[in-house]
Write an enzyme that holds these catalytic residues in place. Sequence first.
Site, PDB file in Angstrom:
ATOM      1  N   ARG A 284       0.812  -1.235   0.000  1.00 24.05           N
ATOM      2  CA  ARG A 284       0.000   0.000   0.000  1.00 24.05           C
ATOM      3  C   ARG A 284       0.840   1.278   0.000  1.00 24.05           C
ATOM      4  O   ARG A 284       0.379   2.344   0.394  1.00 24.05           O
ATOM      5  CB  ARG A 284      -0.970   0.028   1.180  1.00 24.05           C
ATOM      6  CG  ARG A 284      -1.984  -1.099   1.147  1.00 24.05           C
ATOM      7  CD  ARG A 284      -3.279  -0.691   1.816  1.00 24.05           C
ATOM      8  NE  ARG A 284      -4.256  -1.747   1.679  1.00 24.05           N
ATOM      9  CZ  ARG A 284      -4.452  -2.689   2.584  1.00 24.05           C
ATOM     10  NH1 ARG A 284      -3.753  -2.687   3.714  1.00 24.05           N
ATOM     11  NH2 ARG A 284      -5.347  -3.621   2.385  1.00 24.05           N
TER      12      ARG A 284
ATOM     13  N   LYS B  59       3.680  11.402 -11.320  1.00 26.05           N
ATOM     14  CA  LYS B  59       2.841  10.564 -12.198  1.00 26.05           C
ATOM     15  C   LYS B  59       3.569   9.248 -12.441  1.00 26.05           C
ATOM     16  O   LYS B  59       4.723   9.239 -12.867  1.00 26.05           O
ATOM     17  CB  LYS B  59       2.580  11.259 -13.529  1.00 26.05           C
ATOM     18  CG  LYS B  59       1.509  12.321 -13.457  1.00 26.05           C
ATOM     19  CD  LYS B  59       1.149  12.783 -14.858  1.00 26.05           C
ATOM     20  CE  LYS B  59       0.076  13.862 -14.809  1.00 26.05           C
ATOM     21  NZ  LYS B  59      -0.204  14.408 -16.149  1.00 26.05           N
TER      22      LYS B  59
ATOM     23  N   GLU C 176      10.653  18.077 -24.565  1.00 25.93           N
ATOM     24  CA  GLU C 176       9.964  18.420 -23.306  1.00 25.93           C
ATOM     25  C   GLU C 176      10.524  19.708 -22.701  1.00 25.93           C
ATOM     26  O   GLU C 176       9.815  20.427 -22.000  1.00 25.93           O
ATOM     27  CB  GLU C 176      10.066  17.263 -22.298  1.00 25.93           C
ATOM     28  CG  GLU C 176       9.400  15.965 -22.753  1.00 25.93           C
ATOM     29  CD  GLU C 176       7.884  15.909 -22.491  1.00 25.93           C
ATOM     30  OE1 GLU C 176       7.312  16.907 -22.038  1.00 25.93           O
ATOM     31  OE2 GLU C 176       7.296  14.839 -22.765  1.00 25.93           O
TER      32      GLU C 176
ATOM     33  N   LYS D 195       8.169  23.004 -13.819  1.00 18.76           N
ATOM     34  CA  LYS D 195       7.285  21.879 -13.492  1.00 18.76           C
ATOM     35  C   LYS D 195       6.957  21.870 -12.006  1.00 18.76           C
ATOM     36  O   LYS D 195       5.817  21.590 -11.619  1.00 18.76           O
ATOM     37  CB  LYS D 195       7.923  20.554 -13.918  1.00 18.76           C
ATOM     38  CG  LYS D 195       7.009  19.380 -13.589  1.00 18.76           C
ATOM     39  CD  LYS D 195       7.085  18.254 -14.542  1.00 18.76           C
ATOM     40  CE  LYS D 195       6.008  17.218 -14.206  1.00 18.76           C
ATOM     41  NZ  LYS D 195       6.062  16.035 -15.026  1.00 18.76           N
TER      42      LYS D 195
ATOM     43  N   GLU E  68      -3.754  17.371 -11.213  1.00 17.96           N
ATOM     44  CA  GLU E  68      -4.216  17.783 -12.537  1.00 17.96           C
ATOM     45  C   GLU E  68      -5.711  18.093 -12.573  1.00 17.96           C
ATOM     46  O   GLU E  68      -6.438  17.642 -13.461  1.00 17.96           O
ATOM     47  CB  GLU E  68      -3.846  16.724 -13.587  1.00 17.96           C
ATOM     48  CG  GLU E  68      -3.796  17.312 -14.994  1.00 17.96           C
ATOM     49  CD  GLU E  68      -3.178  16.368 -16.011  1.00 17.96           C
ATOM     50  OE1 GLU E  68      -2.047  15.918 -15.791  1.00 17.96           O
ATOM     51  OE2 GLU E  68      -3.843  16.092 -17.010  1.00 17.96           O
TER      52      GLU E  68
ATOM     53  N   ARG F  75      -2.248  21.914 -14.282  1.00 17.46           N
ATOM     54  CA  ARG F  75      -1.245  20.898 -14.637  1.00 17.46           C
ATOM     55  C   ARG F  75      -1.478  20.331 -16.037  1.00 17.46           C
ATOM     56  O   ARG F  75      -0.550  19.873 -16.691  1.00 17.46           O
ATOM     57  CB  ARG F  75      -1.216  19.765 -13.591  1.00 17.46           C
ATOM     58  CG  ARG F  75      -0.104  18.762 -13.883  1.00 17.46           C
ATOM     59  CD  ARG F  75       0.213  17.831 -12.721  1.00 17.46           C
ATOM     60  NE  ARG F  75       1.256  16.894 -13.104  1.00 17.46           N
ATOM     61  CZ  ARG F  75       1.895  16.079 -12.284  1.00 17.46           C
ATOM     62  NH1 ARG F  75       1.606  16.109 -10.991  1.00 17.46           N
ATOM     63  NH2 ARG F  75       2.822  15.261 -12.722  1.00 17.46           N
TER      64      ARG F  75
ATOM     65  N   ASN G  35       0.568  18.952 -20.620  1.00 14.13           N
ATOM     66  CA  ASN G  35       0.259  17.968 -21.665  1.00 14.13           C
ATOM     67  C   ASN G  35       0.244  18.591 -23.051  1.00 14.13           C
ATOM     68  O   ASN G  35      -0.259  17.970 -23.998  1.00 14.13           O
ATOM     69  CB  ASN G  35      -1.079  17.292 -21.377  1.00 14.13           C
ATOM     70  CG  ASN G  35      -1.004  16.452 -20.118  1.00 14.13           C
ATOM     71  OD1 ASN G  35      -0.066  15.701 -19.941  1.00 14.13           O
ATOM     72  ND2 ASN G  35      -1.975  16.622 -19.246  1.00 14.13           N
TER      73      ASN G  35
ATOM     74  N   HIS H  43       0.584  16.403 -26.046  1.00 11.84           N
ATOM     75  CA  HIS H  43       0.496  14.997 -25.642  1.00 11.84           C
ATOM     76  C   HIS H  43      -0.752  14.280 -26.155  1.00 11.84           C
ATOM     77  O   HIS H  43      -0.727  13.077 -26.322  1.00 11.84           O
ATOM     78  CB  HIS H  43       0.595  14.876 -24.118  1.00 11.84           C
ATOM     79  CG  HIS H  43       1.999  15.066 -23.604  1.00 11.84           C
ATOM     80  ND1 HIS H  43       2.708  16.233 -23.789  1.00 11.84           N
ATOM     81  CD2 HIS H  43       2.832  14.236 -22.934  1.00 11.84           C
ATOM     82  CE1 HIS H  43       3.907  16.111 -23.239  1.00 11.84           C
ATOM     83  NE2 HIS H  43       4.015  14.911 -22.717  1.00 11.84           N
TER      84      HIS H  43
ATOM     85  N   HIS I 196       0.389  11.086 -27.848  1.00 10.14           N
ATOM     86  CA  HIS I 196       0.047   9.748 -27.346  1.00 10.14           C
ATOM     87  C   HIS I 196      -0.690   8.937 -28.406  1.00 10.14           C
ATOM     88  O   HIS I 196      -0.471   7.733 -28.547  1.00 10.14           O
ATOM     89  CB  HIS I 196      -0.812   9.849 -26.078  1.00 10.14           C
ATOM     90  CG  HIS I 196      -0.017  10.195 -24.845  1.00 10.14           C
ATOM     91  ND1 HIS I 196      -0.612  10.534 -23.662  1.00 10.14           N
ATOM     92  CD2 HIS I 196       1.311  10.231 -24.620  1.00 10.14           C
ATOM     93  CE1 HIS I 196       0.323  10.786 -22.758  1.00 10.14           C
ATOM     94  NE2 HIS I 196       1.493  10.608 -23.318  1.00 10.14           N
TER      95      HIS I 196
ATOM     96  N   HIS J 260       8.712   8.738 -27.379  1.00  7.82           N
ATOM     97  CA  HIS J 260       7.755   9.656 -26.742  1.00  7.82           C
ATOM     98  C   HIS J 260       8.024  11.135 -27.072  1.00  7.82           C
ATOM     99  O   HIS J 260       7.121  11.855 -27.496  1.00  7.82           O
ATOM    100  CB  HIS J 260       7.751   9.421 -25.230  1.00  7.82           C
ATOM    101  CG  HIS J 260       6.868  10.378 -24.484  1.00  7.82           C
ATOM    102  ND1 HIS J 260       5.497  10.406 -24.651  1.00  7.82           N
ATOM    103  CD2 HIS J 260       7.155  11.367 -23.602  1.00  7.82           C
ATOM    104  CE1 HIS J 260       4.986  11.358 -23.888  1.00  7.82           C
ATOM    105  NE2 HIS J 260       5.970  11.960 -23.244  1.00  7.82           N
TER     106      HIS J 260
HETATM  107  N1  GLY Z   1       4.098  14.960 -17.988  1.00  4.76           N
HETATM  108  C1  GLY Z   1       3.040  15.771 -17.596  1.00  4.76           C
HETATM  109  C2  GLY Z   1       2.842  15.842 -16.121  1.00  4.76           C
HETATM  110  O1  GLY Z   1       3.655  15.365 -15.359  1.00  4.76           O
HETATM  111  O2  GLY Z   1       1.846  16.357 -15.672  1.00  4.76           O
END
Ligand code: GLY
Length: 381
Positions: free
Chosen positions: A134, A156, A198, A240, A250, A254, A258, A261, A265, A279
């Site tokens: 956990r 993330k 990025e 960031k 998010e 946040r 993206n 993305h 993606h 990526h």
């Molecule tokens: N890669 C986008 C984020 O960490 O929110």
Amino acid sequence: MTRTASKTGSQTMPEKVTVDLGDRAYEIFVGQGLIENAAMYVAPLLKRARVTIVTDENVAQLHLDALQKSFTDNNITSTPFILPPGEKTKNFEQLQHLLGALLDAGVERGDLIIALGGGVIGDLTGFAASVLRRGVDFAQIPTTLLAQVDSSVGGKTGINVPQGKNLIGAFHQPRLVLADTDALTTLPPRQFRAGYAEVVKYGLINDPSFFDWLEANLDNTMNGDVATITKAIVTSCDAKAHVVAADEREGGVRALLNLGHTFGHALEAATGFSDRLIHGEGVAIGMTMAFELSVHLGLCSGQDAVRARRHLTKAGLPTRLSDIPGNLPDARALIDLMAQDKKVVDGTLTFILARGIGDAFITRDVTPSDLLAFMTDQETT
Ligand code: GLY
């Protein structure tokens, strides 16, 4: 969030960025020699003199000995788990395998697991740490530019499934990030360029002067100048850190991270998460498409879209669908892949668009017909 640089004698101390999350705040150190001195940073986090290291075969060859030596020299036992390299490792099977191995090795709830590698290792290890007993603490030692400026920061974690990328995962913040710029010297140029996409993202989102600086410093960055690369990483991590501290899960701002993305993606899924498109390359094409869509909708000047594309192209990144080798699904099928995006709300796609360089925003107002017209147009350019 604070940034500091200090010098002791002739040795440059690493720069430090703090991710300000209250009692879960943690530090990102950026500099040279951090892997070989890792124990100094990790030891204060340990409840017993023992760590587990998760890495992949390629990274293990390059950096595992140095990392383990640092622990041995400081009387800390380290146990490595070495996984196959590549995006395909980020799957259920490897997660199950890793969790079993960590349990068999007696990793306890109070222990620390270290992710040594790129985004795949960081995401998989972080997710394993989030569910093992956990929740076990973990630290990130990112060895790719992409992981240093993005995936190792912000908590993330997750794996890919056939339906799409990162669709199974958890928010689980690391206790520490060590971004060793020496690791970038062994990075294949393609991987470095992909990570650079990025970095550019932070300029495009909300920092036009950083984008100016990146344009002026592209040659130094690509030639491996340490001071330039360090500044690019620290600026990216600082950006960031601010966003993550403001919106960890998010709920709002946040989502700006993206940028590119949703398209990226979908393209990664369309190319089977393979070497056809890695990526950061998907993000480079996706960011260019986000600017082009903004132009298509009359929101952004064509000049800014050209400027964004030109910089990414100069950095050696793909920016068009036609830059991807092999065939792609048609516009409708790509839109179906985009619909798997985590930011879909009530069936509506969320887009990060831009009014200009450094002025990105979040919108749900792109109509299906506008999107189809835009995507159909992209197929032919
Ligand atoms: N890669 C986008 C984020 O960490 O929110």
